[in-house]
Design a protein around this motif. Structure first.
Motif: not given
Lengths: 119, 167
Positions: A29, A90-92, A94, A97-98, B18-20, B35-36, B38-39, B42
């Protein structure tokens, strides 16, 4: 001055995109250092907005129109903070990537800004 | 000033939890923004802002020059804005609505893209979907495809939720 800022912002945005893209590639992240980088890029964008508005106030004219020029300046300022907040949610990988995608969007905006100013 | 805002939040967000995962059952409905997703949100958000501001400006200032192109841009803007909203909202109904809109978007990109290639005379100025989104690095044609893939994948958890049917 404005052209120098535009060039600097494009380079900084691409560097940020590569950095955060690398973090996403390594499945990480965004960390504090990434946010400092985002802050630097955002400060540059703010400076660009101020310089652009000052130049307009001094009587300079953007080639493709004042409204489009100012809209792009504001969009360039908002791009990185918006992506940064989404990476906080989004703590990952992704989230990283954003931010990388946001930085690429900013770089594209800078190319357009150069055209809009110069024509 | 504005630049320091994201940096300040790092103190809490970066070093904090880290609440992934967030895989726990979050109330009702499946979250699409994870996960994906959010992208995807965006990119749809960026396209919404871009398309809405572009079509508002063009329709307000020079609509007579290319009415067809600018009307189609406005339709694209509405579709993008709606998909962004449904993705953020989440839940099964929103997922279905978003899926339908992604399909409509894909059809629109392909139809308008083909149209601009076959009959360039009808378009004195470009739309968002001209030449399959050439002016936008082909994002308009790639986005609905990834969107549909993501929305189909997100269905699974809700199918499990529906299993008991005792409530």
């Amino acid at each position: 001055m404005l052209d120098a800022l535009t060039a600097a912002l494009s380079a900084a945005a691409l560097a940020l995109a590569a950095w955060c893209g690398f973090a996403a590639y390594r499945d990480q992240p965004t960390k504090d250092w990434h946010f400092i980088g985002m802050a630097v890029v955002t400060v540059l964008a703010l400076a660009q907005l101020v310089v652009g508005v000052v130049r307009l106030a001094q009587g300079a004219r953007a080639d493709e129109g004042t409204a489009i020029f100012v809209a792009y300046l504001i969009g360039a300022l908002c791009a990185i903070p918006a992506a940064g907040f989404m990476s906080l949610v989004e703590r990952s990988r992704w989230g990283s990537a954003t931010v990388a995608a946001g930085a690429i969007v900013l770089a594209v905006l800078e190319v357009r800004l150069y055209d809009i100013w110069k024509g | 000033m504005t630049g320091t805002a994201p940096g300040d939040d790092t103190g809490n967000g970066g070093s904090g939890t880290t609440t992934a995962g967030a895989k726990g059952p979050t109330g009702g409905g499946n979250r699409l923004v994870k996960g994906p997703g959010i992208l995807l949100v965006w990119l749809y958000g960026v396209m919404s802002v871009g398309a809405v501001s572009r079509s508002v400006y063009q329709i307000a200032t020079e609509f007579h020059r290319a009415p067809l192109a600018y009307s189609l841009s406005a339709v694209a803007a509405v579709v993008y804005a709606f998909i962004t909203y449904t993705l953020v909202r989440g839940g099964e109904t929103a997922r279905r609505a978003a899926l339908a809109c992604c399909a409509a978007e894909l059809a629109g990109v392909l139809a308008v893209g083909t149209w601009t290639l076959l009959d360039p005379g009808a378009f004195p100025d470009a739309t968002v979907w001209s030449k399959y989104g050439y002016g936008y690095v082909f994002i308009p044609v790639l986005l609905p495809v990834t969107g549909i893939l993501w929305l189909r994948r997100s269905r699974r958890p809700s199918a499990e939720d529906a299993r008991p049917a005792a409530v």
